[in-house]
Motif scaffolding. Structure first.
Motif, PDB file in Angstrom:
ATOM      1  N   ASP A 124       0.877  -1.178   0.000  1.00 38.00           N
ATOM      2  CA  ASP A 124       0.000   0.000   0.000  1.00 38.00           C
ATOM      3  C   ASP A 124       0.916   1.230   0.000  1.00 38.00           C
ATOM      4  OD1 ASP A 124      -3.023   0.930   1.398  1.00 38.00           O
ATOM      5  OD2 ASP A 124      -1.318   2.306   1.380  1.00 38.00           O
ATOM      6  N   ASP A 125       0.823   2.048  -1.061  1.00 41.14           N
ATOM      7  CA  ASP A 125       1.763   3.170  -1.174  1.00 41.14           C
ATOM      8  C   ASP A 125       1.613   4.180  -0.039  1.00 41.14           C
ATOM      9  OD1 ASP A 125       3.123   2.227  -3.386  1.00 41.14           O
ATOM     10  OD2 ASP A 125       1.666   3.070  -4.794  1.00 41.14           O
ATOM     11  N   GLY A 126       0.374   4.352   0.465  1.00 44.10           N
ATOM     12  CA  GLY A 126       0.181   5.265   1.597  1.00 44.10           C
ATOM     13  C   GLY A 126       0.895   4.744   2.837  1.00 44.10           C
ATOM     14  N   GLU A 127       0.784   3.447   3.087  1.00 40.38           N
ATOM     15  CA  GLU A 127       1.469   2.860   4.248  1.00 40.38           C
ATOM     16  C   GLU A 127       2.984   2.980   4.092  1.00 40.38           C
ATOM     17  OE1 GLU A 127       0.145  -1.157   4.831  1.00 40.38           O
ATOM     18  OE2 GLU A 127      -1.895  -0.565   5.344  1.00 40.38           O
ATOM     19  N   PHE A 152      16.574 -17.379  -6.911  1.00 37.44           N
ATOM     20  CA  PHE A 152      16.840 -17.398  -5.462  1.00 37.44           C
ATOM     21  C   PHE A 152      15.626 -17.902  -4.687  1.00 37.44           C
ATOM     22  CE2 PHE A 152      19.656 -13.941  -6.888  1.00 37.44           C
ATOM     23  CZ  PHE A 152      20.857 -14.416  -6.383  1.00 37.44           C
ATOM     24  N   GLU A 153      15.904 -18.581  -3.585  1.00 37.84           N
ATOM     25  CA  GLU A 153      14.844 -18.742  -2.604  1.00 37.84           C
ATOM     26  C   GLU A 153      14.559 -17.329  -2.103  1.00 37.84           C
ATOM     27  OE1 GLU A 153      15.663 -21.516   0.497  1.00 37.84           O
ATOM     28  OE2 GLU A 153      16.442 -22.972  -0.940  1.00 37.84           O
ATOM     29  N   THR A 154      13.292 -16.985  -2.041  1.00 40.75           N
ATOM     30  CA  THR A 154      12.974 -15.577  -1.765  1.00 40.75           C
ATOM     31  C   THR A 154      12.038 -15.470  -0.575  1.00 40.75           C
ATOM     32  OG1 THR A 154      13.252 -15.081  -4.102  1.00 40.75           O
ATOM     33  CG2 THR A 154      12.029 -13.471  -2.810  1.00 40.75           C
ATOM     34  N   SER A 155      12.419 -14.581   0.334  1.00 43.41           N
ATOM     35  CA  SER A 155      11.594 -14.311   1.497  1.00 43.41           C
ATOM     36  C   SER A 155      11.092 -12.874   1.415  1.00 43.41           C
ATOM     37  CB  SER A 155      12.423 -14.511   2.768  1.00 43.41           C
ATOM     38  OG  SER A 155      11.631 -14.227   3.898  1.00 43.41           O
ATOM     39  N   VAL A 156       9.893 -12.628   1.902  1.00 43.61           N
ATOM     40  CA  VAL A 156       9.316 -11.282   1.857  1.00 43.61           C
ATOM     41  C   VAL A 156       8.970 -10.845   3.275  1.00 43.61           C
ATOM     42  CG1 VAL A 156       7.417  -9.879   0.960  1.00 43.61           C
ATOM     43  CG2 VAL A 156       8.355 -11.733  -0.439  1.00 43.61           C
ATOM     44  N   ASP A 157       9.477  -9.688   3.684  1.00 47.09           N
ATOM     45  CA  ASP A 157       9.144  -9.129   5.003  1.00 47.09           C
ATOM     46  C   ASP A 157       7.957  -8.187   4.868  1.00 47.09           C
ATOM     47  OD1 ASP A 157      11.321 -10.368   6.071  1.00 47.09           O
ATOM     48  OD2 ASP A 157      12.431  -8.540   6.547  1.00 47.09           O
ATOM     49  N   LEU A 158       6.985  -8.342   5.748  1.00 48.94           N
ATOM     50  CA  LEU A 158       5.809  -7.463   5.750  1.00 48.94           C
ATOM     51  C   LEU A 158       5.574  -6.943   7.160  1.00 48.94           C
ATOM     52  CD1 LEU A 158       3.342  -9.655   3.647  1.00 48.94           C
ATOM     53  CD2 LEU A 158       4.703  -7.729   2.818  1.00 48.94           C
ATOM     54  N   MET A 159       4.885  -5.795   7.237  1.00 47.67           N
ATOM     55  CA  MET A 159       4.640  -5.194   8.536  1.00 47.67           C
ATOM     56  C   MET A 159       3.139  -4.939   8.736  1.00 47.67           C
ATOM     57  SD  MET A 159       6.621  -1.928   9.973  1.00 47.67           S
ATOM     58  CE  MET A 159       8.166  -2.735  10.222  1.00 47.67           C
ATOM     59  N   PHE A 160       2.661  -5.259   9.941  1.00 48.69           N
ATOM     60  CA  PHE A 160       1.250  -5.001  10.240  1.00 48.69           C
ATOM     61  C   PHE A 160       1.152  -4.233  11.561  1.00 48.69           C
ATOM     62  CE2 PHE A 160       0.409  -8.025  13.719  1.00 48.69           C
ATOM     63  CZ  PHE A 160       1.521  -8.837  13.626  1.00 48.69           C
ATOM     64  N   GLY A 161      -0.101  -3.860  11.890  1.00 44.84           N
ATOM     65  CA  GLY A 161      -0.284  -3.115  13.152  1.00 44.84           C
ATOM     66  C   GLY A 161       0.061  -1.648  13.008  1.00 44.84           C
ATOM     67  N   LEU A 162      -0.158  -1.096  11.793  1.00 44.76           N
ATOM     68  CA  LEU A 162       0.090   0.335  11.581  1.00 44.76           C
ATOM     69  C   LEU A 162      -1.129   1.121  12.070  1.00 44.76           C
ATOM     70  CD1 LEU A 162       2.142  -1.081   9.725  1.00 44.76           C
ATOM     71  CD2 LEU A 162       1.676   0.640   8.000  1.00 44.76           C
ATOM     72  N   PRO A 163      -0.930   2.361  12.523  1.00 45.00           N
ATOM     73  CA  PRO A 163      -2.086   3.140  12.973  1.00 45.00           C
ATOM     74  C   PRO A 163      -3.102   3.278  11.838  1.00 45.00           C
ATOM     75  CG  PRO A 163      -0.040   4.260  13.532  1.00 45.00           C
ATOM     76  CD  PRO A 163       0.331   3.100  12.667  1.00 45.00           C
ATOM     77  N   GLN A 165      -4.556   1.078  10.136  1.00 40.16           N
ATOM     78  CA  GLN A 165      -4.566   0.001   9.124  1.00 40.16           C
ATOM     79  C   GLN A 165      -5.786  -0.900   9.359  1.00 40.16           C
ATOM     80  OE1 GLN A 165      -1.679  -3.172   9.565  1.00 40.16           O
ATOM     81  NE2 GLN A 165      -1.166  -3.067   7.380  1.00 40.16           N
ATOM     82  N   LYS A 166      -6.587  -1.023   8.326  1.00 42.62           N
ATOM     83  CA  LYS A 166      -7.776  -1.882   8.429  1.00 42.62           C
ATOM     84  C   LYS A 166      -7.400  -3.319   8.069  1.00 42.62           C
ATOM     85  CE  LYS A 166     -10.983   1.469   8.820  1.00 42.62           C
ATOM     86  NZ  LYS A 166     -10.041   2.513   9.216  1.00 42.62           N
ATOM     87  N   LEU A 205      -1.107   2.788  18.402  1.00 43.15           N
ATOM     88  CA  LEU A 205      -0.956   1.566  17.610  1.00 43.15           C
ATOM     89  C   LEU A 205      -2.051   0.562  17.981  1.00 43.15           C
ATOM     90  CD1 LEU A 205       2.912   0.984  17.834  1.00 43.15           C
ATOM     91  CD2 LEU A 205       1.632   2.228  16.102  1.00 43.15           C
ATOM     92  N   PRO A 206      -2.635  -0.094  16.990  1.00 43.70           N
ATOM     93  CA  PRO A 206      -3.606  -1.148  17.310  1.00 43.70           C
ATOM     94  C   PRO A 206      -2.881  -2.334  17.928  1.00 43.70           C
ATOM     95  CG  PRO A 206      -3.126  -1.131  14.956  1.00 43.70           C
ATOM     96  CD  PRO A 206      -2.369   0.022  15.548  1.00 43.70           C
ATOM     97  N   ASP A 207      -3.640  -3.228  18.594  1.00 44.75           N
ATOM     98  CA  ASP A 207      -2.926  -4.365  19.213  1.00 44.75           C
ATOM     99  C   ASP A 207      -2.488  -5.401  18.177  1.00 44.75           C
ATOM    100  OD1 ASP A 207      -5.142  -5.895  18.625  1.00 44.75           O
ATOM    101  OD2 ASP A 207      -5.808  -6.118  20.686  1.00 44.75           O
TER     102      ASP A 207
END
Ligand code: SF4
Length: 367
Positions: A124-127, A152-163, A165-166, A205-207
């Motif tokens: 999400d570009d806004g995030e 390559f074996e590829t891993s992707v890091d993602l982040m959640f719990g942003l203010p 964020q639905k 921050l949400p839980d």
């Protein structure tokens, strides 16, 4: 099993939530870093730290793809000339979409890199703007595709719990991340430590509970096993380097802020590049902190690390390493949790998926 970690202290710019030891490169920094890690490696060899037979190498940071391709050639020369990796070693490099180039991928492919871990964080570009990331979602998707197409074996890091964020925003990010079918995903909840720019913003921050639970369900449905509290992988795509860490295995850390854990002794290098480099050049060591935990705290810490993983605590090896008294102590504390959170069989005890969702409470009890 033992692993080797090399910390690259550079990033394109500093993300406002980040407490890692990293900063944008100044002129001359790259050369300073290369000189210093070369010296640290040779000083460790001279000091009889065994630098042989590593089964994993993890180059993290910071952002290793911020190092230029010519400098990366030098990094590889340093490693190849002085460190012996096991024949089938897992070699992981972290990369960010804003700085990863085809040149990096070609060089890594020609050498021994097997995995690339891409710091996408969100689609999400806004995030991404809120997080202060220098890439957008299209660049993140391109970087993942490039790593996969390069083999390559590829891993992707993602982040959640942003203010703000639905759940549906998070669901979209997960869906987009799954589209190219990477072998591995890591999900992290946004946490704000003291001293970082976000700490001055009074963010609410949400839980993150619902987002985490949704990810567990969604990723299982897509064929990813949760093998650690934040890590999901297709069959045999788990990170061996990280598993060694959670198994309380030995590892050597090279570079600013890098931790080492050898034979129960933990040590940390100076976090700032200039201080690290000065210390290495004057004495061959940049260790600024060292500890050997007493048997009780060492056992409890090992228990918490093991409980991060799906395989949990293997009681026989735990008792062999930490003694029956501490093994019984931890076992007793875990017995009081209900079976929907903690599951025990003849050999081991582990958290269930529901247990992972309240893991902090279990760990608090053990510590
Ligand atoms: S790219 Fe990663 S290491 Fe660098 S500042 Fe951002 S979060 Fe920290």
């Amino acid at each position: 099993m033992s692993g080797l970690y090399i910390h690259v202290p550079f990033c394109e710019s500093k993300c406002p939530y980040c407490a890692f030891a990293s900063a944008p490169k100044r002129p001359g920094d790259e050369e300073k870093f290369l000189r210093a890690i070369e010296r640290e490696i040779s000083a460790r060899r001279a000091g009889f730290d065994s630098l042989e037979g590593f089964e994993t190498l993890y180059v993290g940071g910071g952002t290793p793809s911020v190092i230029s391709v010519p400098a990366w050639r030098h990094v590889i020369e340093i490693i190849a000339s002085s460190i012996k990796l096991a024949r089938r070693a897992e070699v992981t490099v972290e990369a960010n979409p804003g700085s990863l180039t085809d040149g990096h991928l070609e060089l890594w492919r020609a050498w021994r890199v097997t995995r690339v871990s891409v710091g996408a964080q969100s689609f999400d570009d806004g995030e991404l703007r809120f997080l202060g990331r220098v890439h957008d979602s299209a660049q993140a998707a391109d970087a993942i595709e490039s790593c996969l197409s390069a083999g390559f074996e590829t891993s992707v890091d993602l982040m959640f719990g942003l203010p703000g964020q639905k759940l549906r925003d998070w669901a979209k990010t997960l869906k987009r991340a799954l589209l190219p079918a990477p072998g591995h995903l890591s999900i992290y909840q946004l946490a704000i430590e003291d001293g970082v720019p976000f700490a001055r913003k009074n963010l609410v921050l949400p839980d993150g509970y619902e987002q985490y639970r949704y990810a567990q369900w969604r990723l299982a449905r897509a064929g990813y096993g949760q093998y650690e509290i934040a890590s999901f992988a297709r069959v045999r795509r788990e990170s061996r380097h990280n598993l060694n860490y959670w198994d309380d295995g030995d590892y050597v850390g090279i570079g600013p802020s890098a931790w080492s854990n050898m034979d129960g002794r933990r040590s940390k290098n100076a976090p700032l590049l200039d201080v690290y480099s000065d210390m290495i050049c004057s004495s061959g060591s940049a260790v600024v902190y060292e500890e050997r935990l007493d048997p009780g705290p060492a056992a409890r810490q090992a228990a918490v690390l093991a409980l991060r993983t799906r395989r949990g605590i293997d009681w026989r090896s735990f008792a062999d390493k930490h003694g029956k008294v501490f093994s019984d102590e931890v076992k007793k504390k875990l017995e009081k949790f209900p079976a929907n959170l903690v599951v025990t069989d003849a050999k081991s005890t582990a958290l269930t998926q529901a247990g992972f969702r309240v893991a902090n409470k279990v760990w608090e009890d053990i510590i």
